[in-house]
Scaffold this active site. Sequence first.
Site, PDB file in Angstrom:
ATOM      1  N   GLU A  58      31.700  35.969  49.567  1.00  0.00           N
ATOM      2  CA  GLU A  58      32.079  37.384  49.471  1.00  0.00           C
ATOM      3  C   GLU A  58      33.437  37.598  48.796  1.00  0.00           C
ATOM      4  O   GLU A  58      33.578  38.395  47.880  1.00  0.00           O
ATOM      5  CB  GLU A  58      32.112  38.004  50.878  1.00  0.00           C
ATOM      6  CG  GLU A  58      30.766  38.127  51.555  1.00  0.00           C
ATOM      7  CD  GLU A  58      29.982  39.355  51.126  1.00  0.00           C
ATOM      8  OE1 GLU A  58      30.430  40.061  50.200  1.00  0.00           O
ATOM      9  OE2 GLU A  58      28.917  39.599  51.715  1.00  0.00           O
ATOM     10  N   SER A  96      28.275  47.016  50.909  1.00  0.00           N
ATOM     11  CA  SER A  96      29.727  47.122  51.071  1.00  0.00           C
ATOM     12  C   SER A  96      30.043  48.384  51.870  1.00  0.00           C
ATOM     13  O   SER A  96      29.554  48.523  52.987  1.00  0.00           O
ATOM     14  CB  SER A  96      30.408  47.093  49.702  1.00  0.00           C
ATOM     15  OG  SER A  96      31.789  46.830  49.814  1.00  0.00           O
ATOM     16  N   HIS A 118      30.653  38.841  46.331  1.00  0.00           N
ATOM     17  CA  HIS A 118      30.471  40.228  46.736  1.00  0.00           C
ATOM     18  C   HIS A 118      29.946  41.045  45.556  1.00  0.00           C
ATOM     19  O   HIS A 118      30.462  40.959  44.446  1.00  0.00           O
ATOM     20  CB  HIS A 118      31.808  40.801  47.211  1.00  0.00           C
ATOM     21  CG  HIS A 118      31.689  42.155  47.826  1.00  0.00           C
ATOM     22  ND1 HIS A 118      31.054  42.373  49.025  1.00  0.00           N
ATOM     23  CD2 HIS A 118      32.144  43.378  47.415  1.00  0.00           C
ATOM     24  CE1 HIS A 118      31.131  43.648  49.333  1.00  0.00           C
ATOM     25  NE2 HIS A 118      31.768  44.288  48.370  1.00  0.00           N
TER      26      HIS A 118
END
Length: 484
Positions: free
Chosen positions: A304, A178, A395
């Site tokens: 995600e 990330s 995610h």
Amino acid sequence: MHVDVRVSGGIARGTTEAGLTVFRGIPYASLPVRLDTPRLVQPWSGVRDCTRFGPAPPQSGAFGMDAMGTLAHDDEWLTVNVWSDDVRGRSPVLVWIQGGAYAFGTSGLPEYDGATLARGGVVVVTFNYRVGLEGFGHVDGRPDNRGLLDQVAALQWVRGNIERFGGDPERVTVFGQSAGGGSVAALLAMPRAKGLFHQAIAQSVPGTFFTPALAADITAACAAELDIEPGELATTDPQLLPLAADAVSDAMADDVERYAQRWGRAAHAAVLFAPVVDGDVLPATPWEGLTGEVPLLVGHTRDEQRLLTAITGRAGTITPAEAARTAEVFAPDPARYHATFPDPEQLYEVVRSDWLFRMPSLHLAEAQLAAGGAAWLYELTWPAPGMGGTFGACHGLDVPLVFGNLTSGQPAMLIGNPTPEALAVSQQMRTAWTDFAVRGDPGWPAYGSGTAHLFDVLPSDGAYPEQLSRDIWRRRPDVLDLCP
């Protein structure tokens, strides 16, 4: 049993834990001037206890960060942690950069414990860096990208000290997820980071990079919440800065159009902080600035956006109008998305997944190839079984799988009680990451052949699966700027 090692600054005392030598909270740099470039670590006298993590840098209390320790003096935020299975060896080194939207995060979280990875034959390093306004706000007279400068300082510490922990300074792989993946991408384009690492792993790379004008305007809005001028931030209590940023973030969530007229997609995505393309620390975006010299392993998860939609309380509530607005704001070809994804929830999820993480990660691999470098591409497709099994391959799912921490830390909730399938996928990812660090090859064909690797219960190699998105997103991510 205690273990003493002399490092830059003095003697650090670590401990042995289940056959590993572990050090926590070693200072790697100091901050004699607030909101400035980190300097050499201040020496200490005697033996410094390094068995506990250092305090978290100033940040929001989001996601439990307020429980990670009280603020310390400026020169105590920047600390490094090391796990080694042989301090007399010369093993490859994996240096982790944690995510957190460039706004929060600390290396002391249980999901980042490096013990399991270190047992795979590598030395694991994690560290703190400044986040939020402290790390990425634009303040006149102070350098931009202070969080990235901290990362460079940490890598310089690794180069100068890691041999004393059994690590090889000539075989350093930096990896992050990330905002940490975005940081890895930025470091690849930063002249100051050249030579400090030899391979890179970028997980779920966000495509958010700011112009100085946008960063300055967002910083001014945060300063206004404190009723001060931006230039006064350098003398403001650092504990207040996250509160000011939180106030702006809350206002964006309640009335995004208030800021969208100036900040555009950054406001619609509620992104307050990102690396700044300032022409100095960061001369260009990674998609324009890669040299191809550092081998790159890069990829993303399939779903995600799904976790982010749930965190904001929007799961199951997306209306057709909201989905259409998302496509209009973020997608280069809204009509094509509409034709393929008539369900509003799916349209909203796929467009945002593509804009924020999936296509930036893909284009980073493409840019690496264009620069003549080696790249390996992957996608995590195994769906998370925890929390009702509704999150898919969302995610953050890669974090516990890569570290092997399947029962500790918040991301472990995505897995629930580890099943044989979870253990198998985790083993796959840990093996790929350590093989890349050790041999320079994660175990599947390089992306130059058009091949991507899919992590699942039954892993496979083949064509990149998101071909529709790839066809739509022909252009590399651009720098986010103030709206005209």
